[in-house]
Design an enzyme around this catalytic site. Structure first.
Site, PDB file in Angstrom:
ATOM      1  N   LYS A 198      84.517  92.927 -26.109  1.00 55.48           N
ATOM      2  CA  LYS A 198      85.206  93.798 -25.164  1.00 55.48           C
ATOM      3  C   LYS A 198      86.050  94.827 -25.922  1.00 55.48           C
ATOM      4  CE  LYS A 198      88.458  93.546 -21.310  1.00 55.48           C
ATOM      5  NZ  LYS A 198      89.130  92.693 -20.347  1.00 55.48           N
ATOM      6  N   GLU A 204      86.669  87.905 -35.959  1.00 51.91           N
ATOM      7  CA  GLU A 204      85.459  87.128 -36.215  1.00 51.91           C
ATOM      8  C   GLU A 204      84.204  87.953 -35.972  1.00 51.91           C
ATOM      9  OE1 GLU A 204      88.039  86.266 -34.380  1.00 51.91           O
ATOM     10  OE2 GLU A 204      88.479  84.114 -34.479  1.00 51.91           O
ATOM     11  N   GLY A 283      87.420  88.731 -20.339  1.00 53.60           N
ATOM     12  CA  GLY A 283      86.416  88.239 -21.287  1.00 53.60           C
ATOM     13  C   GLY A 283      85.674  87.017 -20.768  1.00 53.60           C
ATOM     14  N   ARG A 284      86.425  86.037 -20.262  1.00 48.27           N
ATOM     15  CA  ARG A 284      85.788  84.785 -19.841  1.00 48.27           C
ATOM     16  C   ARG A 284      85.116  84.900 -18.470  1.00 48.27           C
ATOM     17  NH1 ARG A 284      91.148  84.582 -20.542  1.00 48.27           N
ATOM     18  NH2 ARG A 284      92.519  84.186 -18.772  1.00 48.27           N
ATOM     19  N   GLU A 369      91.769  78.551 -20.900  1.00 44.34           N
ATOM     20  CA  GLU A 369      92.356  79.845 -21.276  1.00 44.34           C
ATOM     21  C   GLU A 369      92.971  80.505 -20.035  1.00 44.34           C
ATOM     22  OE1 GLU A 369      90.201  83.551 -22.924  1.00 44.34           O
ATOM     23  OE2 GLU A 369      90.867  82.568 -24.743  1.00 44.34           O
ATOM     24  N   HIS A 400      76.529  57.020 -23.943  1.00 49.16           N
ATOM     25  CA  HIS A 400      76.447  56.208 -25.164  1.00 49.16           C
ATOM     26  C   HIS A 400      77.510  56.621 -26.170  1.00 49.16           C
ATOM     27  CE1 HIS A 400      72.726  54.233 -23.907  1.00 49.16           C
ATOM     28  NE2 HIS A 400      72.526  55.371 -23.260  1.00 49.16           N
ATOM     29  N   LYS A 528      96.589  84.678 -34.198  1.00 51.29           N
ATOM     30  CA  LYS A 528      95.908  85.856 -34.762  1.00 51.29           C
ATOM     31  C   LYS A 528      96.866  86.607 -35.698  1.00 51.29           C
ATOM     32  CE  LYS A 528      92.933  87.031 -30.809  1.00 51.29           C
ATOM     33  NZ  LYS A 528      92.694  88.038 -29.770  1.00 51.29           N
TER      34      LYS A 528
END
Ligand code: F6P
Length: 560
Positions: A198, A204, A283-284, A369, A400, A528
């Site tokens: 965005k 990253e 963003g999400r 978030e 399991h 950050k």
């Protein structure tokens, strides 16, 4: 109109009283025995999603008080404000309009802009899907958080509808162990990189995009027998280099595209094909926008539109269904009941469909978030808990691993089972086993097993010398552990769209009840900033002014 904070409503006090009088000792088995209509009363048939809420620790009175809470907190007005484009993300002064991305042409806010980008993006997706012409075999999405998790979850979920000749890769971590091994397997001439960000500034993503670009320009494309002959129409359209050559700077424009709101930064990177979106897409909440490009390339334009249609159907349901049968609203209310009155700290999601293996990770960002906040909209500290921890694994694998704790651990953790009635494979018997497992786990959590029942059973694997009563206590289950079961008929693009939108609106509901801003994420900023400050220190070894722990670790990391 100003609405009171949830804990200052009369419904909150009523719920607290109800919890003490009935809620904390509520027994599911007894509730079913008392009320033959309980299943029907607590089921909701929403678009594409049938939900059984009857195995939850609530009765009709709980639901009534929760609906009172929704009313007093002004949920409908808050929902309508969101849908109308009010700037409900107050700390960033932004509207929250992911619903506009899936509204049919001409019906939603910003429809012209939305559909112009959608048409262009879907046109591009179809061009890439024409693999004989595009020459593309691998699509690499480089993004993180909301620019990664949605597409990373949806592409495998809709594998049955995906282009058979295209392979999708998702690179997100700044850890070079993510991208480096992948690049070794790729041919630059047959790879499309999507730089999804965005902001186009995320550390990253930029680091991985630069690594991909450097690799792209320095790696020769291998000689291949399956290439169209040099000079043929297809070869000329597909590649500007011949077999065995290197890609040129100008090829960046053909093999790198960006999905971003920051077109200038993408252009500076050398990217000329950009699909944009807007600051009112969080963003999400962005997989419906250009950020969904990998999904569109995987399943094609028509299927992508079906995904949007499914989400839109859930939007309509959330906007219009009566409160008692409004699925996202009821789930959000249940979340508040569990978090604030029962004190449950987490919720486990168990999708009984391998394609949904990334759904828990996607939901972690969506929910935690959004609602992991400790101040209200006015910045005042909260006196109550917010987001639970959301976690899970696909069934039956989780059974399991950690289901032991769900059944016999000391914490009560509500579980959400997602079952899909019809598979897309031919292994009918295995699908029946899968469904039986999902149903059985929900049943076991609810029914439990008394010591007496355990004592009456044979336990062939138990020690032959252990006292029978002691063994029975180890083999008993408390039961009364709540779960919700969500049923989809098939995992189609439409059904998945509806399911995801259901989760979005559920998160909106609980966040609105808590009176928080579910649409900012200041909590990721501090780390950050500190990372930027530590980067040069890792290089130069300066530990001045650092806390003793960080300084000690930094020295160790720099030791030869
Ligand atoms: O982790 C913080 C965050 O801002 C997320 O909200 C977002 O989805 C992600 O980083 C990626 O941001 P961008 O799309 O700008 O690269």
């Amino acid at each position: 109109m100003q609405h009171p904070r949830c804990e200052r409503t009369s419904a909150w006090a009523a719920l607290a009283g109800h919890y003490q009088a009935h809620g904390k000792d509520f027994k599911l088995v007894e509730a079913f025995a008392r009320d033959a209509t309980r299943f029907d009363a607590f089921c909701i048939d929403a678009p594409e999603v049938f939900a059984d809420l009857s195995k939850n620790l609530l009765d009709v009175a709980t639901r009534t008080f929760l609906l009172d809470l929704a009313r007093e907190c002004g949920i409908e007005a808050r929902r309508d404000a969101m849908l109308a484009g009010a700037a409900i993300n107050t700390t960033e002064g932004r509207a929250v309009l992911h619903t506009a991305l899936r509204a049919p042409r001409g019906q939603g806010l910003f429809s012209d802009e939305v559909h112009a980008v959608l048409d262009a993006m879907l046109g591009f997706a179809e061009t890439m899907r024409d693999t004989a012409r595009s020459g593309i075999a691998h699509v690499v999405n480089i993004g993180i958080g909301g620019s990664d998790l949605g597409a990373q979850m949806v592409v495998p979920a809709l594998q049955a509808f995906a282009h058979p000749e295209l392979t999708f890769h998702f690179v997100s971590n700044v850890d070079g162990h993510d991208i480096a091994p992948l690049l070794k397997t790729l041919d630059p001439a047959r790879t499309l990189f999507i730089v999804a960000s965005k902001t186009f500034t995320t550390q990253e993503t930029m680091a991985n995009a630069l690594a991909a670009k450097a690799w792209f320009l320095s790696t020769p494309t291998p000689l291949r027998a399956d290439r169209p002959p040099r000079g043929s129409r297809k070869a000329a359209e597909t590649h500007s280099v011949g077999s065995g050559g290197r890609m040129k700077q100008r090829d960046i424009a053909k093999h790198f595209v960006a999905t971003t709101t920051n077109v200038e930064a993408a252009a500076e990177f050398g990217i000329t094909t950009t699909f944009g979106f807007w600051d009112w897409v969080g963003g999400r909440y962005s997989l419906w926008s250009a950020i969904g490009l990998p999904i569109a390339i995987a399943i094609g334009a028509d299927r992508f539109r079906e995904l949007l249609d499914g989400a839109h159907a859930m939007d309509r349901h959330f906007a219009q269904a009566p409160a008692a049968k409004n699925l996202p609203l009821q789930l959000g209310l249940l979340d508040v009941w569990y978090r604030n009155f029962h004190g449950f700290t987490s919720r486990s999601v168990a999708p009984y469909h391998q394609g949904l293996k990334r759904l828990p990770a996607y939901l972690q960002q969506l929910e935690m978030e959004s609602n992991g906040k400790c101040v209200d909209l006015a910045g005042a500290p909260l006196a109550y808990a917010t987001s639970p921890v959301v976690w899970g694994e696909p069934g039956t694998n989780g059974q399991h691993a950690y289901f032991q704790m769900l059944h016999q651990g000391t914490d009560v953790i509500p579980v959400e089972f997602i079952l899909v009635q019809h598979p897309t494979h031919e292994l009918a018997q295995q699908h029946t086993m899968l469904l039986a497992n999902g149903l059985a786990q929900a049943q076991a959590l609810m029914l439990g097993k008394t010591s007496e029942e355990a004592l009456a059973e044979r336990a062939p694997t138990a020690s032959s010398v252990i006292d029978g009563q002691v063994l029975a206590r180890h083999r008993s289950f408390p039961g009364n552990r709540p779960s919700t079961t969500l049923l989809l008929e098939r995992l189609t693009p439409r059904a998945l769209g509806a399911l995801i939108a259901m989760y979005e609106h559920r998160v909106f509901t609980s966040g609105a009840l808590w009176g928080i801003n579910s649409f900012d994420q200041w909590g990721v900023e501090l780390g950050k900033a500190l990372c930027s400050a530590l980067l040069p220190r890792l290089a130069n070894g300066n530990t001045e002014g650092l806390d003793a722990s960080t300084a000690g670790l930094l020295r160790r990391l720099r030791a030869q």
